[in-house]
Design an enzyme around this catalytic site. Structure first.
Site, mmCIF file in Angstrom:
data_model
loop_
_atom_site.group_PDB
_atom_site.id
_atom_site.type_symbol
_atom_site.label_atom_id
_atom_site.label_comp_id
_atom_site.label_asym_id
_atom_site.label_seq_id
_atom_site.Cartn_x
_atom_site.Cartn_y
_atom_site.Cartn_z
ATOM 1 N N GLN A 1 0.941 -1.290 -0.138
ATOM 2 C CA GLN A 1 0.028 0.070 -0.116
ATOM 3 C C GLN A 1 0.962 1.153 -0.008
ATOM 4 O OE1 GLN A 1 -3.272 0.214 -0.561
ATOM 5 N NE2 GLN A 1 -3.516 -1.894 -0.301
ATOM 6 N N TYR B 1 -6.087 -12.368 -4.568
ATOM 7 C CA TYR B 1 -5.490 -11.167 -4.718
ATOM 8 C C TYR B 1 -4.520 -10.943 -3.601
ATOM 9 C CZ TYR B 1 -9.050 -10.936 -8.370
ATOM 10 O OH TYR B 1 -9.813 -11.331 -9.261
ATOM 11 N N GLU C 1 -2.482 -15.608 -4.901
ATOM 12 C CA GLU C 1 -1.843 -14.417 -5.689
ATOM 13 C C GLU C 1 -0.999 -15.218 -6.822
ATOM 14 O OE1 GLU C 1 -0.021 -11.205 -7.117
ATOM 15 O OE2 GLU C 1 -1.268 -11.232 -5.303
ATOM 16 N N ASP D 1 -9.135 -8.168 -2.641
ATOM 17 C CA ASP D 1 -8.561 -7.118 -2.605
ATOM 18 C C ASP D 1 -8.121 -7.053 -4.144
ATOM 19 O OD1 ASP D 1 -7.402 -4.476 -2.724
ATOM 20 O OD2 ASP D 1 -5.600 -5.051 -1.242
ATOM 21 N N CYS E 1 -10.293 -0.188 -4.813
ATOM 22 C CA CYS E 1 -9.805 1.016 -5.041
ATOM 23 C C CYS E 1 -10.305 1.706 -6.130
ATOM 24 C CB CYS E 1 -8.128 0.866 -5.179
ATOM 25 S SG CYS E 1 -7.664 -0.267 -6.693
#
Length: 437
Positions: A259, A291, A315, A368, A395
């Site tokens: 992040q 993810y 992932e 995510d 996001c």
């Protein structure tokens, strides 16, 4: 800039050439950091303004039948929420072609930025998912790692910056809405130590990019990515860094995903913990972290519900999953899979036994996804698995709204939503949603 060949017209409207200047009244905000005005009935998307202003704007595109694009060159009547831009390199005083990108809301008072982001999120949910919400966009909680600037004006928060390389080797951000490098003398959104270490006055001829990273622990890293013979970006050598969230430490590569805001990881970690419905959580179910990166949100689940929690983190980046395996090693029930999420879920749908299906239906899924969202294929696979609850970290408000609408087709309803201003002085907003059947 476009050319006059792009011009379109509508009945009764005079042809307007690209490069022409229009006086426009700006009425509302649109997704993507732009604003909405009308010229003789046609929608015009305008940058560097805000609702309530009258501006003189230069037309940059007239290729679409339904809308045009323009860039503000002068404010004729300013809105009360306008402020001096926090970055002189992106300010209105510069020609639009020479404005640095990456701080497209920097001319708007910080509280009003959050209101505009709220409007975009609420509008997307209503328009695309039929969901009415009174969500607010919360500032990032101030803590010991926040800089004074971060608390006051939304600067000083970026712990990762990519500088692009011009033909002469000079570095800088891209110009807004282009791939032209703009030399700059400062990076006000960046962490102050990162800004001081950024090689803004150096030349990197032949390089692809320069990443500057300020981890929680240790010194600022400057990572130069070279180009291969075809002009493609070569991976940078592996460079281990450590990030701290609360009392937990995560190991990852400096060039890997983390992040960007100095307090974003901690904010999302605690928010995911708070969002999960504890009464519906089953530690023995086939819980998933999709993810998953280097394991941040899987760790949040483990720290909330105990070391016996079963959770699989998925992932596609093999280096990230190597780190996730280390970061989640203390949980006996944690496992890591290197796979694209759609392929992993397809395998579960195809190969699961009846007992597997029961554990999947009792599961909590945390996801995510990247800015484009999960998308129809992944959502349909989740619908087929039927987990008890889904915690969706997003996001992009439009991608989130689209995926909530898709989940509604599988019987899921939005039960909770929080939004955070993890990207002050930009148009981006982060949201965490809870969906259950």
């Amino acid at each position: 800039m476009g050319t006059s060949n792009e011009n379109q017209s509508i009945p009764g409207e005079q042809s307007v050439a690209v490069g022409s200047e229009l006086e426009l009244d700006v009425t509302n905000v649109a997704h993507g950091g732009i604003f909405v005005a009308r010229h003789e009935g046609r929608v015009v998307f305008v940058s560097d303004t805000l609702p309530g202003e009258r501006v003189r704007a230069r037309l940059t595109s007239a290729s679409h039948k339904s809308f045009w694009r323009a860039e503000t060159v002068e404010v004729l009547d300013a809105a009360p929420e306008r402020q001096p831009h926090i970055w002189a390199s992106a300010a209105l005083e510069r020609d639009p072609d020479d404005r640095a990108g990456g701080a497209e809301f920097g001319h708007i008072e910080l509280g009003h930025q959050r209101e505009l982001k709220r409007q975009v999120l609420a509008d997307a949910l209503k328009r695309m998912a039929g969901v009415e919400t009174d969500v607010t966009v919360e500032p990032v909680p101030v803590g010991p790692n926040a800089s004074p600037g971060d608390a006051a004006d939304g600067t000083g928060w970026r712990t990762r910056v990519r500088l692009h390389i011009a033909e002469d080797g000079s570095v800088g951000p891209y110009a807004a809405r282009s791939h032209r490098v703009i030399p700059v003398g400062d990076l006000p959104l960046a962490d102050r130590l990162l800004e001081a270490a950024a090689p803004l006055d150096q030349l990197f001829r032949g390089a692809a990019s320069v990443d500057v990273v300020a981890p929680s622990l240790g010194t600022v890293q400057v990572l130069v990515a070279e180009q291969d013979a075809q002009g493609r970006r070569r991976p940078t050598p592996r460079n281990l860094i450590r990030e701290v969230v609360g009392e937990r430490e995560f190991r990852l590569d400096a060039a890997g995903f983390w992040q960007v805001h100095a307090r974003a990881a901690e904010t999302l970690y605690s928010t995911v913990q708070d969002t999960i419905d504890a009464d519906s959580f089953d530690p023995k179910a086939a819980n998933l972290d999709l993810y998953g990166g280097v394991g941040l949100l899987a760790a949040a689940v483990g720290d909330r519900f105990g070391s016996s929690v079963r959770i699989t983190s998925v992932e596609s980046d093999a280096q990230a999953t190597d780190f996730a395996a280390e970061n989640l090693a203390e949980w006996v029930g944690a496992s890591v899979q290197t796979s694209r999420v759609d392929r992993f879920l397809a395998g579960l749908v195809r190969d699961s036994s009846a007992a597997d299906r029961s554990r999947q239906q009792a599961a909590t899924v945390v996801l995510d996804p990247p800015r484009a969202g999960a998308g129809k294929e992944v959502i349909d696979q989740l619908g087929a698995l039927g987990p008890r609850q889904i915690v969706y970290v997003a996001c992009d408000p439009v991608a989130l709204a689209r995926d909530i609408a898709l989940l509604a087709g599988h019987g899921y309803e939005l039960r909770g939503l929080r939004a955070f201003d993890l990207f002050p002085n930009t148009h981006h907003v982060e949201a965490v949603a809870l969906l259950t059947r």
